[in-house]
Design a protein around this motif. Sequence first.
Motif, PDB file in Angstrom:
ATOM      1  N   GLY A  91       0.849  -1.139  -0.032  1.00 29.40           N
ATOM      2  CA  GLY A  91       0.088   0.051   0.176  1.00 29.40           C
ATOM      3  C   GLY A  91       0.972   1.295   0.026  1.00 29.40           C
ATOM      4  N   GLY A  92       2.005   1.149   0.561  1.00 32.38           N
ATOM      5  CA  GLY A  92       3.201   2.301   0.838  1.00 32.38           C
ATOM      6  C   GLY A  92       2.392   3.539   0.912  1.00 32.38           C
ATOM      7  N   ILE A  93       3.179   4.745   0.502  1.00 29.66           N
ATOM      8  CA  ILE A  93       2.856   6.078   1.029  1.00 29.66           C
ATOM      9  C   ILE A  93       1.291   6.357   0.811  1.00 29.66           C
ATOM     10  CG2 ILE A  93       3.406   8.323   0.220  1.00 29.66           C
ATOM     11  CD1 ILE A  93       5.548   7.455   1.959  1.00 29.66           C
ATOM     12  N   PRO A  94       0.797   5.995  -0.541  1.00 27.60           N
ATOM     13  CA  PRO A  94      -0.599   6.264  -0.867  1.00 27.60           C
ATOM     14  C   PRO A  94      -1.585   5.817   0.382  1.00 27.60           C
ATOM     15  CG  PRO A  94       0.373   5.752  -2.712  1.00 27.60           C
ATOM     16  CD  PRO A  94       1.453   5.282  -1.842  1.00 27.60           C
ATOM     17  N   ALA A  95      -1.227   4.687   1.261  1.00 29.80           N
ATOM     18  CA  ALA A  95      -2.138   4.302   2.019  1.00 29.80           C
ATOM     19  C   ALA A  95      -2.338   5.282   3.569  1.00 29.80           C
ATOM     20  CB  ALA A  95      -1.763   2.821   2.314  1.00 29.80           C
ATOM     21  N   ILE A  96      -1.297   5.966   3.434  1.00 35.72           N
ATOM     22  CA  ILE A  96      -1.137   7.342   4.664  1.00 35.72           C
ATOM     23  C   ILE A  96      -2.741   7.749   4.566  1.00 35.72           C
ATOM     24  CG2 ILE A  96      -0.276   9.203   5.783  1.00 35.72           C
ATOM     25  CD1 ILE A  96       2.293   8.732   4.531  1.00 35.72           C
ATOM     26  N   LYS A  97      -3.200   7.663   3.256  1.00 36.54           N
ATOM     27  CA  LYS A  97      -4.554   8.474   3.103  1.00 36.54           C
ATOM     28  C   LYS A  97      -5.692   7.836   4.251  1.00 36.54           C
ATOM     29  CE  LYS A  97      -8.178   9.332   0.098  1.00 36.54           C
ATOM     30  NZ  LYS A  97      -9.010   8.517  -1.005  1.00 36.54           N
ATOM     31  N   ASN A 201      23.849   6.901   8.828  1.00 39.88           N
ATOM     32  CA  ASN A 201      23.610   7.531   9.987  1.00 39.88           C
ATOM     33  C   ASN A 201      22.130   8.021  10.477  1.00 39.88           C
ATOM     34  OD1 ASN A 201      24.837   8.531  12.384  1.00 39.88           O
ATOM     35  ND2 ASN A 201      25.431  10.495  11.302  1.00 39.88           N
ATOM     36  N   ARG A 202      21.123   7.355   9.927  1.00 39.93           N
ATOM     37  CA  ARG A 202      20.002   7.507  10.316  1.00 39.93           C
ATOM     38  C   ARG A 202      19.176   6.360  10.611  1.00 39.93           C
ATOM     39  NH1 ARG A 202      16.134   9.557   5.456  1.00 39.93           N
ATOM     40  NH2 ARG A 202      14.585   9.011   7.130  1.00 39.93           N
ATOM     41  N   ALA A 203      17.906   6.508  11.306  1.00 38.64           N
ATOM     42  CA  ALA A 203      17.071   5.381  11.623  1.00 38.64           C
ATOM     43  C   ALA A 203      16.314   4.880  10.213  1.00 38.64           C
ATOM     44  CB  ALA A 203      16.140   5.971  12.668  1.00 38.64           C
ATOM     45  N   CYS A 204      16.176   3.932  10.208  1.00 39.59           N
ATOM     46  CA  CYS A 204      15.493   3.073   9.115  1.00 39.59           C
ATOM     47  C   CYS A 204      13.865   3.759   9.198  1.00 39.59           C
ATOM     48  CB  CYS A 204      15.370   1.554   9.309  1.00 39.59           C
ATOM     49  SG  CYS A 204      13.943   0.608   8.386  1.00 39.59           S
ATOM     50  N   TYR A 205      13.269   3.971   7.992  1.00 40.50           N
ATOM     51  CA  TYR A 205      11.687   4.294   8.151  1.00 40.50           C
ATOM     52  C   TYR A 205      11.057   3.631   7.331  1.00 40.50           C
ATOM     53  CZ  TYR A 205      12.813   6.743   3.657  1.00 40.50           C
ATOM     54  OH  TYR A 205      13.431   6.931   2.351  1.00 40.50           O
ATOM     55  N   SER A 206      11.381   2.333   7.311  1.00 41.11           N
ATOM     56  CA  SER A 206      10.483   1.049   6.969  1.00 41.11           C
ATOM     57  C   SER A 206       9.982   1.218   5.517  1.00 41.11           C
ATOM     58  CB  SER A 206       9.240   1.045   7.910  1.00 41.11           C
ATOM     59  OG  SER A 206       9.082  -0.418   7.737  1.00 41.11           O
ATOM     60  N   THR A 238       2.890   4.228  10.520  1.00 37.67           N
ATOM     61  CA  THR A 238       1.751   4.327   9.425  1.00 37.67           C
ATOM     62  C   THR A 238       2.512   5.190   8.174  1.00 37.67           C
ATOM     63  OG1 THR A 238       1.098   6.467  10.510  1.00 37.67           O
ATOM     64  CG2 THR A 238      -0.103   4.555  10.664  1.00 37.67           C
ATOM     65  N   GLU A 239       3.907   5.457   8.172  1.00 37.77           N
ATOM     66  CA  GLU A 239       4.524   6.043   7.085  1.00 37.77           C
ATOM     67  C   GLU A 239       4.238   5.173   5.708  1.00 37.77           C
ATOM     68  OE1 GLU A 239       7.830   8.092   7.612  1.00 37.77           O
ATOM     69  OE2 GLU A 239       8.383   8.516   5.698  1.00 37.77           O
ATOM     70  N   PHE A 240       4.836   3.709   5.766  1.00 37.93           N
ATOM     71  CA  PHE A 240       4.749   3.038   4.789  1.00 37.93           C
ATOM     72  C   PHE A 240       3.907   1.748   5.146  1.00 37.93           C
ATOM     73  CE2 PHE A 240       8.160   5.110   3.029  1.00 37.93           C
ATOM     74  CZ  PHE A 240       8.198   5.071   1.579  1.00 37.93           C
ATOM     75  N   GLY A 241       3.399   1.441   6.312  1.00 34.48           N
ATOM     76  CA  GLY A 241       2.662   0.281   6.792  1.00 34.48           C
ATOM     77  C   GLY A 241       1.422   0.493   7.113  1.00 34.48           C
ATOM     78  N   ALA A 242       0.578   1.564   6.766  1.00 32.00           N
ATOM     79  CA  ALA A 242      -0.554   1.911   7.130  1.00 32.00           C
ATOM     80  C   ALA A 242      -1.602   0.952   6.742  1.00 32.00           C
ATOM     81  CB  ALA A 242      -1.088   3.334   6.740  1.00 32.00           C
TER      82      ALA A 242
END
Lengths: 257, 415
Positions: A91-97, A201-206, A238-242
């Motif tokens: 669902g990816g980013i569009p699923a944030i909707k 040098n940053r956190a994974c955002y899935s 919910t950024e990528f896994g909503a």
Amino acid sequence: MNKLRLGFFKYSCCMGCSYFFAYVHKHVPEVLASFDFVFIKMLSRKGIPDGPFDIALVEGTITEAWQADELKIIRGQSKKLFAIGSCAVIGGIPAIKATAPELEVEKRVYKNLSSIHSIKPHAVDAYVKVDGYIRGCPPAERDLYEALTSVLTGRKPDFPQHSVCIECKLKGNLCVLIADNMPCMGPVTNAGCGALCPSMNRACYSCFGPMKQANGPALAKKFKAMGISRDDIIRKFTEFGADTIEFRKAVEMVYED
Amino acid sequence: MKIDINYIARVEGESSVKLEIEGGKLKELRLNIWEPPRFFEGFLVGRKFDEVPDIVARICGICPVSHMTTAIRAMENAFGFKPSTEVKKIRKILALSQILSSHLAHLYIFALPDFFKLNSVVEMLPRYEKEIKRFLRLKDAANSITSLFGGRALHPVSMVVGGFTKLPSKADTEKAAKELESLHEDALETLKMASELKCPALENDAEFVALTGKGEYAINGGIISSTKGLNIKEHEYPSYFIEDEVPYSNAKRTVIKDRGSLMAGALARINLGFDNLLPDAKKASEDIGFKGGGNPFLNNLAQAVEIVHAFQECAILLRGLTLKEYFADFKVREGVGSALTEAPRGMLYHYYEIDRSGIITKANIVTPTAHNFLNLEESLKKLVTENIDKPEDELILMCEMLVRAYDPCFSCSVH
């Protein structure tokens, strides 16, 4: 050898997977020698979207009813169907909707909604059976080749099933979650990127989405113990896994807590 | 006679051109951008500022760097934060590398097959193997610059508000500069090839709009300038540009207030910034007798000139890096911020309202293709009117070629 018939279909997305595929970095001659590109809009005029296909690749989230209808037809005409990219896979980013009431979100964009016919965003496997997932945003190159070669050789594709943590360990990275207190999604995220973000040098955002049966609630608890606010934890999941069960469980846990 | 060109291939995203000819005259023409909306401006509300670059990158698979940079600059403006010179240089390197990738893909994969009367780049093999190999060399180099700084060429991960999370070593940037310098001949060959493509004649008196800078080929910010005298600052954008919904399209359409359509993109940048091109690119362009123009088909040539320029400027910037001061801390505060950049396909605008805890309360994004929408429709009308006697097949191909010449991104335009 007869070339295998390949179709590439795009639904609601950035078309980055087509772009990625159009330029298969290191194996252009091999891919061209093995597949007949029957339908890929980004590459060719006058393609014919009718099957049969030996392999169908589908990118994008399903957000309109006609897409679901078309997808079902393609499934029926394809020997193997792979979802490619996080939009199609999870669902990816569009699923944030879907994290807010539909009308509210749509009204912020259009004054006149009479010609807008969006439905609740879902991954491809909400509508049809999928033979394999080429995860990632953008998809992992290795997994794309794996899908193509599995069809060429008639074997089952072998995709990574472990978490980003394993990739970090293999690379010898210092853990950004434990050592730097960064809210890293690596423990619940499917591998494939090569632990890119922790290496930068940053956190994974899935962006590869949840690993199957990942324990989302446990990581959410860890974030809470680190002093991260409820809303921030929900946003992480919910950024990528909503639209995924694994991450929804984490969100529910945070709400109930 | 009704013609419905509903399969416009070799562009990013979905659209169709519907036209009606009656009694030898064009009665109606519509560019219907039916790319499904994803509602970015809707769901960005409620998200935190530090997620925004990663989210907006996904508006576009070809120009994620532009969306990230524009969003980051807009939010830095809202926080009253000024990035270091080093950060600005690296952002420009990334932007140029992505302009290169985008232009190369457009010229070789999207535009070129038409001029050889072929349907796709696949059909160009084996006859045009030399061109394809050149494309792969150039594209590889451009991608490797984006991933050198961004971690990967598509949807890079190191770009954040305040600067970058990590930088490559001096040895790596020097090696990359050398690689780019070695491709100068290939870039010139690309320009030569583009100059030999025969384009249909088509006049276009649109207002060309692009960002300009003093002594610099402007990319990330600048003065909004036009060929009809517009000369305004970035934050004045909303007073001059109006975005409206179109009943037959999912993309909105942007015009200049009280003036009308505009054209953004490589041709606009060349028309307004020719004198700021690096000497080699300028000379190469003059050698083929090109200094800009009105015909939208010239956008292909303008992109080729930018390819020569961008390879060189990227190398120069790489050589001048100190690789220090690549991140500075900032204070999150309530505010409003906007920014513009030159994405590969033209001027891109992002606007955010942010509350005191860094949550987005309003977002607005206007993409290059939304800026070009009306002008593209007008040009299509002119093209059809002037070629109305041509056989249907030929007319359809000409319309498609014109759409492709604008190098539209319909995914971006709807977002």
